[in-house]
Design a protein around this motif. Sequence first.
Motif, mmCIF file in Angstrom:
data_model
loop_
_atom_site.group_PDB
_atom_site.id
_atom_site.type_symbol
_atom_site.label_atom_id
_atom_site.label_comp_id
_atom_site.label_asym_id
_atom_site.label_seq_id
_atom_site.Cartn_x
_atom_site.Cartn_y
_atom_site.Cartn_z
ATOM 1 N N LEU A 1 0.832 -1.209 0.000
ATOM 2 C CA LEU A 1 0.000 0.000 0.000
ATOM 3 C C LEU A 1 0.865 1.257 0.000
ATOM 4 O O LEU A 1 0.574 2.216 -0.726
ATOM 5 C CB LEU A 1 -0.940 -0.001 1.215
ATOM 6 C CG LEU A 1 -2.014 -1.081 1.218
ATOM 7 C CD1 LEU A 1 -2.698 -1.144 2.584
ATOM 8 C CD2 LEU A 1 -3.034 -0.855 0.106
ATOM 9 N N LEU A 2 1.930 1.243 0.775
ATOM 10 C CA LEU A 2 2.834 2.402 0.796
ATOM 11 C C LEU A 2 3.563 2.571 -0.528
ATOM 12 O O LEU A 2 3.807 3.702 -0.970
ATOM 13 C CB LEU A 2 3.820 2.276 1.964
ATOM 14 C CG LEU A 2 3.200 2.390 3.351
ATOM 15 C CD1 LEU A 2 4.230 2.050 4.430
ATOM 16 C CD2 LEU A 2 2.596 3.772 3.586
ATOM 17 N N ALA B 1 -10.701 19.164 -9.509
ATOM 18 C CA ALA B 1 -10.914 20.200 -8.495
ATOM 19 C C ALA B 1 -9.600 20.868 -8.112
ATOM 20 O O ALA B 1 -8.538 20.234 -8.102
ATOM 21 C CB ALA B 1 -11.570 19.605 -7.254
ATOM 22 N N ALA B 2 -9.710 22.150 -7.798
ATOM 23 C CA ALA B 2 -8.555 22.862 -7.272
ATOM 24 C C ALA B 2 -8.166 22.208 -5.946
ATOM 25 O O ALA B 2 -9.022 21.821 -5.162
ATOM 26 C CB ALA B 2 -8.903 24.333 -7.058
ATOM 27 N N GLY B 3 -6.905 22.051 -5.723
ATOM 28 C CA GLY B 3 -6.436 21.470 -4.472
ATOM 29 C C GLY B 3 -6.430 19.944 -4.457
ATOM 30 O O GLY B 3 -6.190 19.334 -3.413
ATOM 31 N N PHE B 4 -6.687 19.324 -5.607
ATOM 32 C CA PHE B 4 -6.719 17.861 -5.679
ATOM 33 C C PHE B 4 -5.414 17.255 -5.159
ATOM 34 O O PHE B 4 -5.433 16.374 -4.305
ATOM 35 C CB PHE B 4 -6.983 17.412 -7.119
ATOM 36 C CG PHE B 4 -6.804 15.933 -7.355
ATOM 37 C CD1 PHE B 4 -7.730 15.026 -6.873
ATOM 38 C CD2 PHE B 4 -5.703 15.456 -8.065
ATOM 39 C CE1 PHE B 4 -7.568 13.652 -7.090
ATOM 40 C CE2 PHE B 4 -5.539 14.090 -8.293
ATOM 41 C CZ PHE B 4 -6.470 13.192 -7.801
ATOM 42 N N ALA B 5 -4.291 17.737 -5.662
ATOM 43 C CA ALA B 5 -2.996 17.173 -5.276
ATOM 44 C C ALA B 5 -2.758 17.320 -3.779
ATOM 45 O O ALA B 5 -2.319 16.376 -3.116
ATOM 46 C CB ALA B 5 -1.863 17.823 -6.066
ATOM 47 N N ASP B 6 -3.063 18.489 -3.227
ATOM 48 C CA ASP B 6 -2.863 18.699 -1.790
ATOM 49 C C ASP B 6 -3.754 17.776 -0.962
ATOM 50 O O ASP B 6 -3.319 17.240 0.059
ATOM 51 C CB ASP B 6 -3.138 20.160 -1.414
ATOM 52 C CG ASP B 6 -2.078 21.106 -1.948
ATOM 53 O OD1 ASP B 6 -0.940 20.651 -2.213
ATOM 54 O OD2 ASP B 6 -2.395 22.297 -2.108
ATOM 55 N N LEU C 1 -4.075 12.954 2.441
ATOM 56 C CA LEU C 1 -4.654 11.630 2.665
ATOM 57 C C LEU C 1 -3.557 10.566 2.760
ATOM 58 O O LEU C 1 -3.580 9.702 3.645
ATOM 59 C CB LEU C 1 -5.631 11.294 1.539
ATOM 60 C CG LEU C 1 -6.288 9.930 1.587
ATOM 61 C CD1 LEU C 1 -7.373 9.888 2.643
ATOM 62 C CD2 LEU C 1 -6.886 9.606 0.231
ATOM 63 N N LEU C 2 -2.581 10.647 1.880
ATOM 64 C CA LEU C 2 -1.496 9.666 1.885
ATOM 65 C C LEU C 2 -0.634 9.786 3.138
ATOM 66 O O LEU C 2 -0.176 8.765 3.679
ATOM 67 C CB LEU C 2 -0.641 9.807 0.627
ATOM 68 C CG LEU C 2 -1.361 9.531 -0.698
ATOM 69 C CD1 LEU C 2 -0.412 9.744 -1.876
ATOM 70 C CD2 LEU C 2 -1.992 8.158 -0.725
ATOM 71 N N ALA C 3 -0.431 10.999 3.619
ATOM 72 C CA ALA C 3 0.313 11.192 4.870
ATOM 73 C C ALA C 3 -0.450 10.574 6.044
ATOM 74 O O ALA C 3 0.145 9.918 6.911
ATOM 75 C CB ALA C 3 0.567 12.676 5.117
ATOM 76 N N HIS D 1 -1.514 6.041 9.907
ATOM 77 C CA HIS D 1 -2.440 4.971 10.268
ATOM 78 C C HIS D 1 -1.720 3.620 10.249
ATOM 79 O O HIS D 1 -1.863 2.816 11.183
ATOM 80 C CB HIS D 1 -3.625 4.974 9.289
ATOM 81 C CG HIS D 1 -4.565 3.836 9.476
ATOM 82 N ND1 HIS D 1 -5.607 3.880 10.365
ATOM 83 C CD2 HIS D 1 -4.611 2.617 8.881
ATOM 84 C CE1 HIS D 1 -6.263 2.724 10.319
ATOM 85 N NE2 HIS D 1 -5.680 1.952 9.422
ATOM 86 N N ILE D 2 -0.959 3.381 9.224
ATOM 87 C CA ILE D 2 -0.223 2.125 9.105
ATOM 88 C C ILE D 2 0.773 1.988 10.256
ATOM 89 O O ILE D 2 0.924 0.899 10.826
ATOM 90 C CB ILE D 2 0.447 2.022 7.720
ATOM 91 C CG1 ILE D 2 -0.627 1.756 6.663
ATOM 92 C CG2 ILE D 2 1.538 0.962 7.697
ATOM 93 C CD1 ILE D 2 -0.146 1.830 5.220
ATOM 94 N N ASP D 3 1.420 3.073 10.628
ATOM 95 C CA ASP D 3 2.337 3.024 11.766
ATOM 96 C C ASP D 3 1.601 2.655 13.057
ATOM 97 O O ASP D 3 2.126 1.895 13.874
ATOM 98 C CB ASP D 3 3.058 4.363 11.950
ATOM 99 C CG ASP D 3 4.169 4.585 10.934
ATOM 100 O OD1 ASP D 3 4.573 3.621 10.247
ATOM 101 O OD2 ASP D 3 4.631 5.740 10.826
ATOM 102 N N LYS D 4 0.396 3.186 13.243
ATOM 103 C CA LYS D 4 -0.387 2.831 14.437
ATOM 104 C C LYS D 4 -0.669 1.338 14.479
ATOM 105 O O LYS D 4 -0.674 0.727 15.548
ATOM 106 C CB LYS D 4 -1.719 3.587 14.460
ATOM 107 C CG LYS D 4 -1.626 5.050 14.730
ATOM 108 C CD LYS D 4 -3.036 5.653 14.679
ATOM 109 C CE LYS D 4 -3.021 7.139 14.569
ATOM 110 N NZ LYS D 4 -4.386 7.683 14.396
#
Length: 147
Positions: free
Chosen positions: A14-15, A90-95, A100-102, A107-110
């Motif tokens: 997933l990462l 949409a504007a801001g899609f990448a951000d 979300l990925l961060a 979450h995976i670390d938890k």
Amino acid sequence: MEPLAELMDEHFVLLDVAGDVRRALKAGDVPAAVEALANLEQLLGQHVGREERGVFAAMKEQGDFAYAVDELELEHLSFDQRLSRLAPAAAGFADEVLGLLAELREHIDKENLGVFPVAVVSLDGTGWETVSRAHAEQPSFLTTTTS
């Protein structure tokens, strides 16, 4: 424990797919990012189902760290909802995607550093039967993909 090791191996995939999304966004290739996100969404859905019906269910049945498991399940739901609402034009899609990925990495670390080690020392035979049954009902995507 093999089932937890397999879930952790799925985390690494997933990462890796999340890295594909980041690289596509960095290159400005939105279609490639969208394709990688679709792959991530599919794999994440399979993975989450195995976690929730397996180790999470077992921990809740025993009453072990149910509050932490509930929190992780809410995060699963949030990821699913947010992925389904993404709008590439949409504007801001990448951000939004990078945020979300961060959160997914955290979450995976938890799970890897918190809930899974607790499961190793706290689940009894009945708990491991729940985990094994869930994994038998839905085999890992690692056995069916080369992501």
